[in-house]
Design a protein around this motif. Structure first.
Motif, short mmCIF file in Angstrom:
data_model
loop_
_atom_site.label_atom_id
_atom_site.label_comp_id
_atom_site.label_asym_id
_atom_site.label_seq_id
_atom_site.Cartn_x
_atom_site.Cartn_y
_atom_site.Cartn_z
N ILE A 36 0.84 -1.20 0.00
CA ILE A 36 0.00 0.00 0.00
C ILE A 36 0.87 1.26 0.00
O ILE A 36 0.55 2.26 -0.65
CB ILE A 36 -0.93 0.02 1.23
CG1 ILE A 36 -1.87 -1.18 1.22
CG2 ILE A 36 -1.71 1.33 1.30
CD1 ILE A 36 -2.93 -1.16 0.16
N LEU A 37 2.00 1.19 0.71
CA LEU A 37 2.90 2.34 0.79
C LEU A 37 3.51 2.64 -0.58
O LEU A 37 3.64 3.80 -0.97
CB LEU A 37 4.00 2.08 1.82
CG LEU A 37 3.55 1.64 3.21
CD1 LEU A 37 4.76 1.44 4.11
CD2 LEU A 37 2.57 2.63 3.82
N ALA A 40 0.81 4.21 -2.79
CA ALA A 40 0.59 5.61 -2.43
C ALA A 40 1.73 6.49 -2.94
O ALA A 40 1.50 7.62 -3.40
CB ALA A 40 0.45 5.74 -0.91
N PHE A 51 6.29 7.56 3.57
CA PHE A 51 5.17 6.70 3.94
C PHE A 51 5.63 5.64 4.94
O PHE A 51 4.91 5.33 5.89
CB PHE A 51 4.58 6.04 2.70
CG PHE A 51 3.80 6.97 1.81
CD1 PHE A 51 2.48 7.27 2.10
CD2 PHE A 51 4.39 7.55 0.69
CE1 PHE A 51 1.76 8.14 1.28
CE2 PHE A 51 3.67 8.41 -0.12
CZ PHE A 51 2.36 8.71 0.17
N ASP A 55 4.26 4.93 8.84
CA ASP A 55 3.41 3.74 8.75
C ASP A 55 2.96 3.25 10.13
O ASP A 55 3.75 2.76 10.93
CB ASP A 55 4.16 2.62 8.04
CG ASP A 55 3.29 1.39 7.81
OD1 ASP A 55 2.07 1.55 7.64
OD2 ASP A 55 3.84 0.27 7.80
N GLN A 94 -2.98 7.10 1.34
CA GLN A 94 -3.11 5.66 1.56
C GLN A 94 -4.58 5.25 1.59
O GLN A 94 -4.97 4.21 1.03
CB GLN A 94 -2.47 5.26 2.88
CG GLN A 94 -0.96 5.30 2.88
CD GLN A 94 -0.38 4.88 4.22
OE1 GLN A 94 0.79 5.12 4.48
NE2 GLN A 94 -1.15 4.27 5.07
N LYS A 112 -3.30 -0.68 8.42
CA LYS A 112 -3.58 0.58 7.73
C LYS A 112 -4.96 1.18 8.04
O LYS A 112 -5.50 1.96 7.27
CB LYS A 112 -3.46 0.41 6.20
CG LYS A 112 -2.17 -0.28 5.75
CD LYS A 112 -0.97 0.59 6.00
CE LYS A 112 0.31 -0.09 5.55
NZ LYS A 112 0.74 -1.21 6.41
#
Length: 215
Positions: A36-37, A40, A51, A55, A94, A112
């Motif tokens: 996901i990072l 993004a 990111f 996190d 995100q 997340k």
């Protein structure tokens, strides 16, 4: 939406990610966590390291402010704005990636705040995975080759990071509140494989009910 998403929140050492990977294999769908990072970063052009730094944890100032001010989530800053690389905007980016995934593909998302971000989506199964401290300690000791004392400290600190982060970005909600999830599972009692099977069974029940409601 014909696709579905399974979100997994997890205590450190409880095996939530391992359960997500088992689900990925059984269902033939991707499991996203750190990915996901990267998504993004690719979307925004902001360096991935920012990111990663933010996190599932807050810096000191954010922790002090956590109960005093609710961040302006869901509103993305423009690249020209000073807040473009702020922690809140990184979270918002995100969140947008997570919502896009929920609209376009079947997948598993680990961590997340995904259960909160997708709380209004009816194609989502949200799960919280936990285990007794002794089980988490043994897992961390084995996986990271650390002492029992070091494992306990890592569990305490990581879970605190996650709890503070969740509370901040949800306006004070509790990360471990069972009613925030469809299911709460004790991975020591059930085992990773059976946790995955239970989640799949519940997913089938929930999505079948959704289909009937739409008829």
């Amino acid at each position: 939406m014909d696709n579905y998403v399974i979100t997994i929140a997890r205590g450190f050492g409880s095996g939530g990610k391992q359960i997500g990977l088992r689900l990925s294999k059984k269902l033939g769908i991707p499991c996203y966590e750190k990915q996901i990072l990267q998504m993004a970063s690719d979307y925004s052009g902001i360096n991935k390291s920012l990111f990663v730094k933010a996190d599932e944890k807050l810096n000191g100032k954010k922790i002090a402010m956590a109960l005093k001010k609710f961040p302006k989530i869901n509103k993305l800053a423009e690249p020209s704005q000073r807040d473009f690389v702020s922690d809140v905007n990184l979270f918002n980016i995100q969140s947008q990636m997570i919502r896009e995934l929920a609209k376009t593909e079947s997948c598993i998302i680990v961590g997340k705040c995904a259960n909160y971000i997708l709380k209004d989506y009816d194609n989502v199964v949200s799960v919280y995975v936990e285990a007794p401290r002794r089980a988490c300690r043994a897992t961390i000791m084995d996986r990271l080759d650390v002492t029992a004392q070091e494992a306990d400290q890592m569990i305490y600190q990581t879970d605190k990071y996650r709890s503070d982060y969740y509370s901040y970005y949800t306006g004070g909600a509790s990360w471990t509140d069972p009613v925030a999830y469809d299911m709460t599972l004790n991975s020591e009692r059930i085992g990773y494989d059976d946790c995955a099977e239970l989640i799949i069974h519940y997913k089938d029940i929930k999505l079948a009910r959704k289909t009937v409601d739409q008829i």
